[in-house]
Design an enzyme around this catalytic site. Structure first.
Site, PDB file in Angstrom:
ATOM      1  N   CYS A  26       0.876  -1.167   0.000  1.00 12.92           N
ATOM      2  CA  CYS A  26       0.000   0.000   0.000  1.00 12.92           C
ATOM      3  C   CYS A  26       0.913   1.215   0.000  1.00 12.92           C
ATOM      4  O   CYS A  26       2.057   1.135  -0.455  1.00 12.92           O
ATOM      5  CB  CYS A  26      -0.949  -0.036   1.193  1.00 12.92           C
ATOM      6  SG  CYS A  26      -0.111   0.059   2.788  1.00 12.92           S
ATOM      7  N   ILE A  27       0.488   2.312   0.534  1.00  6.14           N
ATOM      8  CA  ILE A  27       1.260   3.540   0.470  1.00  6.14           C
ATOM      9  C   ILE A  27       2.566   3.446   1.255  1.00  6.14           C
ATOM     10  O   ILE A  27       3.589   3.955   0.815  1.00  6.14           O
ATOM     11  CB  ILE A  27       0.415   4.733   0.964  1.00  6.14           C
ATOM     12  CG1 ILE A  27      -0.749   4.962   0.001  1.00  6.14           C
ATOM     13  CG2 ILE A  27       1.251   5.997   1.103  1.00  6.14           C
ATOM     14  CD1 ILE A  27      -1.756   5.973   0.465  1.00  6.14           C
TER      15      ILE A  27
END
Length: 109
Positions: A26-27
């Protein structure tokens, strides 16, 4: 590749490539689905340069990297010979018996 050594150490300390069912990111995090979380060296990973911390949530073993996670992810995929995926949809977990209904709902949200 700047992250090759970090990737090697991460794969080694999550129990080796044979212990990894899948990996996405994810980020800020590498999100591993491991066959056996007991094989992972959590304390070694937490103390590793380039790793912020390690978390376990929703049936995932999460290695928090920070903003440069896409580069580390690419190196981890090459190191382990894993299939690439940058995101995970709720459907990916729908048949995962290791994850409770509540965990799947939280991940979906």
């Amino acid at each position: 590749m700047a992250y090759k050594e970090l990737a090697r150490k991460i794969v080694e300390n999550v129990g080796g490539k044979e212990n990894v069912r899948s990996v996405v990111h994810c980020i800020t995090r590498l999100r591993f689905k491991l066959k056996d979380e007991g094989k992972a060296n959590t304390e070694v990973l937490k103390n590793m340069d380039g790793v912020v911390t390690v978390m376990k949530s929703g049936g995932q073993y999460q290695v928090v990297i920070g903003n440069h996670v896409p580069d580390v992810f690419e190196a981890v995929v090459k190191e382990g010979g894993f299939e690439t995926s940058t995101s995970q949809s709720p459907e990916d977990d729908s048949n995962d018996s290791d994850q409770s209904l509540l965990s799947r709902a939280i991940d979906t949200i």
